[in-house]
Scaffold this active site. Sequence first.
Site, PDB file in Angstrom:
ATOM      1  N   ASP A   1     -13.442 -37.398 -15.787  1.00 38.32           N
ATOM      2  CA  ASP A   1     -14.060 -38.098 -16.924  1.00 38.32           C
ATOM      3  C   ASP A   1     -15.298 -37.370 -17.454  1.00 38.32           C
ATOM      4  O   ASP A   1     -15.890 -37.810 -18.446  1.00 38.32           O
ATOM      5  CB  ASP A   1     -14.434 -39.536 -16.526  1.00 38.32           C
TER       6      ASP A   1
ATOM      7  N   ARG B   1       0.867 -40.758 -17.600  1.00 36.39           N
ATOM      8  CA  ARG B   1       0.006 -41.333 -16.554  1.00 36.39           C
ATOM      9  C   ARG B   1       0.842 -42.396 -15.839  1.00 36.39           C
ATOM     10  O   ARG B   1       0.822 -43.558 -16.187  1.00 36.39           O
ATOM     11  CB  ARG B   1      -1.255 -41.938 -17.163  1.00 36.39           C
TER      12      ARG B   1
ATOM     13  N   CYS C   1      -0.056 -41.881 -22.938  1.00 36.21           N
ATOM     14  CA  CYS C   1      -1.516 -41.887 -23.085  1.00 36.21           C
ATOM     15  C   CYS C   1      -1.866 -40.669 -23.918  1.00 36.21           C
ATOM     16  O   CYS C   1      -1.090 -39.719 -23.989  1.00 36.21           O
ATOM     17  CB  CYS C   1      -2.113 -41.819 -21.692  1.00 36.21           C
TER      18      CYS C   1
ATOM     19  N   VAL D   1       2.649 -45.045 -13.127  1.00 39.61           N
ATOM     20  CA  VAL D   1       2.137 -46.154 -12.305  1.00 39.61           C
ATOM     21  C   VAL D   1       3.056 -46.376 -11.098  1.00 39.61           C
ATOM     22  O   VAL D   1       3.083 -47.447 -10.518  1.00 39.61           O
ATOM     23  CB  VAL D   1       1.971 -47.463 -13.123  1.00 39.61           C
TER      24      VAL D   1
ATOM     25  N   ARG E   1     -14.801 -47.746 -26.861  1.00 38.29           N
ATOM     26  CA  ARG E   1     -14.122 -48.278 -25.673  1.00 38.29           C
ATOM     27  C   ARG E   1     -15.004 -48.123 -24.435  1.00 38.29           C
ATOM     28  O   ARG E   1     -14.908 -48.914 -23.508  1.00 38.29           O
ATOM     29  CB  ARG E   1     -12.828 -47.489 -25.403  1.00 38.29           C
TER      30      ARG E   1
ATOM     31  N   LYS F   1     -18.138 -49.500 -16.761  1.00 36.41           N
ATOM     32  CA  LYS F   1     -16.924 -50.017 -17.412  1.00 36.41           C
ATOM     33  C   LYS F   1     -15.786 -50.112 -16.388  1.00 36.41           C
ATOM     34  O   LYS F   1     -15.133 -51.139 -16.274  1.00 36.41           O
ATOM     35  CB  LYS F   1     -16.510 -49.064 -18.547  1.00 36.41           C
ATOM     36  N   ASN F   2     -15.569 -49.039 -15.639  1.00 34.98           N
ATOM     37  CA  ASN F   2     -14.400 -49.023 -14.751  1.00 34.98           C
ATOM     38  C   ASN F   2     -14.545 -49.980 -13.570  1.00 34.98           C
ATOM     39  O   ASN F   2     -13.543 -50.475 -13.050  1.00 34.98           O
ATOM     40  CB  ASN F   2     -14.108 -47.594 -14.277  1.00 34.98           C
TER      41      ASN F   2
ATOM     42  N   ARG G   1      -4.803 -49.122 -20.492  1.00 34.39           N
ATOM     43  CA  ARG G   1      -3.942 -48.984 -19.313  1.00 34.39           C
ATOM     44  C   ARG G   1      -4.456 -49.757 -18.109  1.00 34.39           C
ATOM     45  O   ARG G   1      -3.677 -50.179 -17.250  1.00 34.39           O
ATOM     46  CB  ARG G   1      -3.829 -47.508 -18.930  1.00 34.39           C
TER      47      ARG G   1
HETATM   48  C1  UD1 Z   1      -9.128 -44.131 -13.271  1.00 44.87           C
HETATM   49  C2  UD1 Z   1     -10.185 -44.284 -14.343  1.00 44.87           C
HETATM   50  C3  UD1 Z   1     -10.159 -43.082 -15.281  1.00 44.87           C
HETATM   51  C4  UD1 Z   1     -10.269 -41.783 -14.494  1.00 44.87           C
HETATM   52  C5  UD1 Z   1      -9.251 -41.737 -13.372  1.00 44.87           C
HETATM   53  C6  UD1 Z   1      -9.433 -40.540 -12.451  1.00 44.87           C
HETATM   54  C7  UD1 Z   1     -10.299 -46.678 -14.605  1.00 44.87           C
HETATM   55  C8  UD1 Z   1     -10.026 -47.853 -15.469  1.00 44.87           C
HETATM   56  N1  UD1 Z   1      -9.898 -45.495 -15.088  1.00 44.87           N
HETATM   57  O1  UD1 Z   1      -7.866 -44.112 -13.930  1.00 44.87           O
HETATM   58  O2  UD1 Z   1     -11.249 -43.210 -16.176  1.00 44.87           O
HETATM   59  O3  UD1 Z   1     -10.061 -40.685 -15.351  1.00 44.87           O
HETATM   60  O4  UD1 Z   1      -9.348 -42.925 -12.554  1.00 44.87           O
HETATM   61  O5  UD1 Z   1     -10.691 -40.549 -11.883  1.00 44.87           O
HETATM   62  O6  UD1 Z   1     -10.890 -46.805 -13.561  1.00 44.87           O
HETATM   63  N2  UD1 Z   1      -1.036 -41.111 -10.417  1.00 44.87           N
HETATM   64  C9  UD1 Z   1       0.305 -41.073 -10.093  1.00 44.87           C
HETATM   65  N3  UD1 Z   1       0.952 -42.276  -9.931  1.00 44.87           N
HETATM   66  C10 UD1 Z   1       0.309 -43.479 -10.074  1.00 44.87           C
HETATM   67  C11 UD1 Z   1      -1.052 -43.492 -10.398  1.00 44.87           C
HETATM   68  C12 UD1 Z   1      -1.706 -42.283 -10.564  1.00 44.87           C
HETATM   69  O7  UD1 Z   1       0.904 -40.016  -9.963  1.00 44.87           O
HETATM   70  O8  UD1 Z   1       0.954 -44.517  -9.897  1.00 44.87           O
HETATM   71  C13 UD1 Z   1      -1.766 -39.831 -10.604  1.00 44.87           C
HETATM   72  C14 UD1 Z   1      -2.268 -39.650 -12.029  1.00 44.87           C
HETATM   73  O9  UD1 Z   1      -1.292 -39.096 -12.886  1.00 44.87           O
HETATM   74  C15 UD1 Z   1      -3.452 -38.727 -11.829  1.00 44.87           C
HETATM   75  C16 UD1 Z   1      -3.985 -39.145 -10.457  1.00 44.87           C
HETATM   76  O10 UD1 Z   1      -2.951 -39.881  -9.842  1.00 44.87           O
HETATM   77  O11 UD1 Z   1      -3.043 -37.397 -11.766  1.00 44.87           O
HETATM   78  C17 UD1 Z   1      -5.237 -39.993 -10.499  1.00 44.87           C
HETATM   79  O12 UD1 Z   1      -5.042 -41.101 -11.369  1.00 44.87           O
HETATM   80  P1  UD1 Z   1      -5.720 -42.499 -11.061  1.00 44.87           P
HETATM   81  O13 UD1 Z   1      -6.816 -42.301 -10.066  1.00 44.87           O
HETATM   82  O14 UD1 Z   1      -4.673 -43.497 -10.752  1.00 44.87           O
HETATM   83  O15 UD1 Z   1      -6.359 -42.874 -12.463  1.00 44.87           O
HETATM   84  P2  UD1 Z   1      -6.529 -44.313 -13.082  1.00 44.87           P
HETATM   85  O16 UD1 Z   1      -6.754 -45.319 -12.029  1.00 44.87           O
HETATM   86  O17 UD1 Z   1      -5.447 -44.551 -14.077  1.00 44.87           O
END
Ligand code: UD1
Length: 420
Positions: free
Chosen positions: A304, A121, A116, A123, A396, A22-23, A92
């Site tokens: 996950d 979470r 979330c 960006v 999902r 999926k991801n 997201r």
């Molecule tokens: C992706 C996966 C999700 C998984 C996660 C961690 C997808 C669609 N989703 O989510 O299933 O649980 O990786 O393996 O691929 N962070 C920040 N600022 C940002 C972005 C992230 O501080 O701008 C932090 C987050 O709060 C978290 C960490 O970075 O603590 C990792 O998050 P991230 O790897 O970005 O997760 P996603 O890409 O959202």
Amino acid sequence: MDKFIIHGGKRLNGTVTIGGSKNAALALMPATLLASGKYQFDNVPELRDITTMGKLLEMMGADVEKNGHTLTLNTFRVNKFEAPYDQVKKMRASIYVLGPLIARYGYAKVSLPGGCAWGPRPVNLHIEGIKKLGAKIEIDRGYIIARAKRLRAAKIAFDVSSVGATGNILMAAVLAKGTTVIENAAIEPEITALSEFLIKMGAHIDGIGTRHIEIEGVDALHPVNERMIPDRIEAGTFLAAAALTAGTVKLENCNPCHLTTVISKFKEAGASIQVGEGWIKIKSSKTIKPVDVTTAVYPGFPTDMQAQWISLMTIAKGSSVITDSIYYDRFKHVPELIRLGANIELNKNVAVIKGVKKLRGAKVMSTDLRASASLVLAGLAAEGKTEVLRVYHLDRGYEHLEKKLHLLGAKIRRISGKEY
Ligand code: UD1
């Protein structure tokens, strides 16, 4: 809203085919915005998140056709560069359109994802990275509005390793002028899959699978076809299902190399595991040994899989400590598992679990994707009847989970919301 009824205590046996990731699909689909034309993806799972991403691309003007596990995308007519709140709030990963839109069209308007189910979470890393590549960004009434003539290369050092931010910057930098460097890049298999896809499209990327990635921007890319890598989290979930029911299950169409840490934890817990090219076989032991886990970025134990691991530990012989170091609040499953008779004490992001002899069936509520999976797993092991409500969360990320479990011998069925 559909629910599952599970009569626990059945040992799982047999073979299950793992679906496409999926991801990975959620990253590759928006990457098609980078070059106009027709793409064909195989091994794409039939999931609600994939439909949501397809709808979002359709809203931008793409033609999207799903036929079984084959997805055809044509981005020739894309002419709208916006991801509205109504789509982004559903998923997201919609933020992934930001990088390709700004790189290819010089404009993107993408809703901020908001909260979330398991806490904040942010960006910020996506936004700061795109800014560094020369885009002007304003945040206006919940929208990120990005503008740029042509992005230019930059050095981007992430202080946190982020899958999504790495993916977004990769997709933006492939068309930027000059050589972009990403430090502390994510090395999750889905990011490697995205990089390999971009290279097929004509991108120049060095350092794939390492924390230091260099991207030399090119003027244009071209459409290609791709097959999705297997879903490592679905695979891990089936390993847990086997382990919780003392079963013997062979997983096909999976990649054991993506699950090295997870497999070693199952072995520590007493399971015997064999692997081969594209398959994993787990023969579980009746006694589950307690095994501590701290989630970490790849190749560490995935966040996950944290909820599913907690379910397994609820019936281990002894105490274990599970820490989530990626998402501190990702424990919505804990109170529901307690309803099933689990003994869990939660202190911030640390769960201390004292294994019990038996879980007992009860009515429990799904709150998010992996939490729901953990409740189904616990239901498979529990004595009596478990009802898992709101399984739309599961849909999902798991394709026909109940059918696959049923084929392995589980007594589980879906009751459609219309029926009750
Ligand atoms: C992706 C996966 C999700 C998984 C996660 C961690 C997808 C669609 N989703 O989510 O299933 O649980 O990786 O393996 O691929 N962070 C920040 N600022 C940002 C972005 C992230 O501080 O701008 C932090 C987050 O709060 C978290 C960490 O970075 O603590 C990792 O998050 P991230 O790897 O970005 O997760 P996603 O890409 O959202």
